[in-house]
Design a protein around this motif. Structure first.
Motif, PDB file in Angstrom:
ATOM      1  N   GLU A  30       0.828  -1.206   0.000  1.00 37.54           N
ATOM      2  CA  GLU A  30       0.000   0.000   0.000  1.00 37.54           C
ATOM      3  C   GLU A  30       0.863   1.258   0.000  1.00 37.54           C
ATOM      4  O   GLU A  30       0.506   2.247  -0.641  1.00 37.54           O
ATOM      5  CB  GLU A  30      -0.971  -0.030   1.173  1.00 37.54           C
ATOM      6  CG  GLU A  30      -2.074  -1.058   0.937  1.00 37.54           C
ATOM      7  CD  GLU A  30      -3.083  -1.175   2.060  1.00 37.54           C
ATOM      8  OE1 GLU A  30      -2.818  -0.679   3.191  1.00 37.54           O
ATOM      9  OE2 GLU A  30      -4.154  -1.760   1.808  1.00 37.54           O
ATOM     10  N   LYS A  35      -3.530  -1.400  -4.007  1.00 40.47           N
ATOM     11  CA  LYS A  35      -4.716  -1.614  -3.187  1.00 40.47           C
ATOM     12  C   LYS A  35      -4.760  -3.100  -2.887  1.00 40.47           C
ATOM     13  O   LYS A  35      -4.660  -3.923  -3.791  1.00 40.47           O
ATOM     14  CB  LYS A  35      -5.972  -1.165  -3.933  1.00 40.47           C
ATOM     15  CG  LYS A  35      -5.982   0.327  -4.128  1.00 40.47           C
ATOM     16  CD  LYS A  35      -7.221   0.796  -4.822  1.00 40.47           C
ATOM     17  CE  LYS A  35      -7.108   2.311  -4.886  1.00 40.47           C
ATOM     18  NZ  LYS A  35      -7.692   2.936  -5.970  1.00 40.47           N
ATOM     19  N   CYS A  36      -4.903  -3.442  -1.617  1.00 38.61           N
ATOM     20  CA  CYS A  36      -4.833  -4.843  -1.206  1.00 38.61           C
ATOM     21  C   CYS A  36      -6.115  -5.294  -0.525  1.00 38.61           C
ATOM     22  O   CYS A  36      -6.742  -4.524   0.207  1.00 38.61           O
ATOM     23  CB  CYS A  36      -3.657  -5.045  -0.250  1.00 38.61           C
ATOM     24  SG  CYS A  36      -2.047  -4.658  -0.980  1.00 38.61           S
ATOM     25  N   CYS A  65      -2.992  -7.956  -4.079  1.00 38.58           N
ATOM     26  CA  CYS A  65      -2.674  -6.541  -4.258  1.00 38.58           C
ATOM     27  C   CYS A  65      -2.657  -6.208  -5.738  1.00 38.58           C
ATOM     28  O   CYS A  65      -2.072  -6.932  -6.550  1.00 38.58           O
ATOM     29  CB  CYS A  65      -1.324  -6.218  -3.622  1.00 38.58           C
ATOM     30  SG  CYS A  65      -1.262  -6.560  -1.851  1.00 38.58           S
ATOM     31  N   SER A  67      -2.449  -2.925  -8.755  1.00 35.18           N
ATOM     32  CA  SER A  67      -2.127  -1.532  -9.070  1.00 35.18           C
ATOM     33  C   SER A  67      -2.031  -1.388 -10.579  1.00 35.18           C
ATOM     34  O   SER A  67      -1.692  -2.319 -11.287  1.00 35.18           O
ATOM     35  CB  SER A  67      -0.793  -1.130  -8.437  1.00 35.18           C
ATOM     36  OG  SER A  67      -0.507   0.214  -8.707  1.00 35.18           O
TER      37      SER A  67
END
Length: 103
Positions: A30, A35-36, A65, A67
């Motif tokens: 993060e 975004k996890c 996760c 991105s």
């Protein structure tokens, strides 16, 4: 992140070695714009060394996760996905996938 899954996996392992807590892995990812989400008993994909081919793992408890970084043209972006397998609150395996997304 790097342009392919193998290089991305090597880079992530430098910062999140196996045995790292899931909370530490999440904080690192993060902090780097990902975004996890924690999942339970889910399948997940990992890129193979042959372009366009993936292997499916699982089911497992994971920290997934995701991105994306805008590149090429406005309509295209590069997307990185890193999945950490969670066994007892610690990272036991890392899977990576990198691709191009568009409209």
């Amino acid at each position: 992140m790097l342009p392919d899954a193998a290089a991305t996996k090597r880079e992530v392992l430098k910062h999140v070695p196996l045995g790292t807590t899931i909370d530490q892995a999440k904080a690192f990812m993060e902090d780097n714009g990902f975004k996890c989400v924690e999942t339970q008993n889910q399948r997940f994909a990992e890129d193979r060394t042959v372009p366009g081919q993936q292997v499916i793992h699982g089911p497992a408890d994971t920290l997934w996760c995701d991105s994306g970084k805008q590149s090429f043209r406005v309509a295209l972006s590069r997307r990185w996905q890193v999945t950490f397998v969670n066994v007892g609150g610690k990272v036991s395996y890392i899977a990576t996938a990198v691709g191009i997304t568009g409209p």
